[in-house]
Design an enzyme around this catalytic site. Sequence first.
Site, PDB file in Angstrom:
ATOM      1  N   LYS A 163     -99.508 137.421 -10.954  1.00  0.00           N
ATOM      2  CA  LYS A 163     -98.706 137.727 -12.141  1.00  0.00           C
ATOM      3  C   LYS A 163     -99.619 138.087 -13.316  1.00  0.00           C
ATOM      4  CE  LYS A 163     -94.670 135.985 -14.650  1.00  0.00           C
ATOM      5  NZ  LYS A 163     -95.089 136.231 -16.032  1.00  0.00           N
ATOM      6  N   SER A 189    -100.185 133.510 -14.877  1.00  0.00           N
ATOM      7  CA  SER A 189     -99.464 132.297 -14.512  1.00  0.00           C
ATOM      8  C   SER A 189    -100.410 131.288 -13.894  1.00  0.00           C
ATOM      9  CB  SER A 189     -98.346 132.621 -13.515  1.00  0.00           C
ATOM     10  OG  SER A 189     -97.723 131.437 -13.038  1.00  0.00           O
TER      11      SER A 189
END
Length: 447
Positions: free
Chosen positions: A326, A320
């Site tokens: 992430k 991300s």
Amino acid sequence: MSTRLESDLLGPVEVPAEAWHGARTQRALQSFPLGQQRPLGSYPTLLAALLQIKLAAAQVNGRLGLLPAEKADAIAAAAADLLARPRPELFPVHALHGGGGVSANMNVNEVLANLAEERLGGRRGEYRLINPNDHVNLNQSTNDVYPTAGHLAVVAQWGRLEPALARLAAAFAAKAVEFQAARRLARTCLQDAVEITFFDFFQGYVGGLERNRERLAAAVEQLHRVNLGGTIVGRPADVPAAYFEQIVPALRAVTGEARWQRATNLFDAFQNPDDLAAVSAALDLLARTLIKIAQDLRLLSSGPEAGLNEVVLPAVQPGSSIMPGKINPAIPEFVIQLAFKVTGLHAMCAAGVNHGELDLNIWESSMLCAVLESMELLECALAVFTDQCLLGLAINRARNERNADTLIPYLTRLALKHGYSTVTAVCREARGDTRLLRELLAARLGE
């Protein structure tokens, strides 16, 4: 840019002075603008196949005295040189040009003619000693050369795709052994089912991939039947009988492949390229199998906290631009998108089967390019899937153990022991309260 003047049926054509191609190729470049799309030279197996056919034809025409020996030898030598030292930039025509492959065939004819012309002491573009049509293309038609080249190209490309497919299947088989004792919760309709092992699960993938390999191998094998020698629509009388008899054996010699044989029904071979579509259909099924497997791994690796989190994939990209920490299942997603394109290319190929009118299917270019590109895409997808995803795959043992001991597997084991109806009656009494259900099972069944 300096030019030379050549001519064709439609009149004079200005060709770049240094170009190895001629008027027909230049006309095609004007009629079919390439833009950012793929030229003939970007399909190396197809280009090599066209050159192999030209080499075989020159040898046969020379051996039979249909061409003077020095002309046949010069053409053969030019083809052999390009096979040994490929020069894809010499073949700039749009791979999907109109005319049923004529421009591709003429691009090759003209380049070989000019190379042979200079080899014999002439000047490129004059065709005084070697003519693209009269000499290089002697006893050939685009209609038998191009489809035959397509078959050769697909067979050659299968030699690259098959090992990649075998490697992925072998990698899943190795993971099955590595995690053979690891329990996991099987799921049907995305709901909990029964307990199995990762050996069971990954062996399912192995079986599917192996079946795809066998299906593809069988479809590719059918392509060893070619229409070479049938020239325009499959009529042998359009070439000398001796050439007709010798051209396919010459192709075997040039390619080093003994399995090439002429199609038994040449009129069928010119009308119906369904054998090529069968390969495309098998590629489409492989793509869909890869999509299923990659989707599974996306689901199983979802998380890390609120998803399944049963499989751990190698981290290859930050996931991300705004969420720290992430990690996405980027490799399965890459594989899925390549496979999506393969399914689209199959639609393109399949359309060619029913659009061939009367005595010749002229959509060989679109069908062939779809198959070759699909094979390229799948070769890439298989290699990346194996090397950057599967080899580093791990499992979350604690999560899998906990999931394997959840309610549905437990109830299924009880049903085997006490009967489906008995256990269902207790479930009905609990009315969906899992804590009460476990208490009732202990009270009613002693479990």
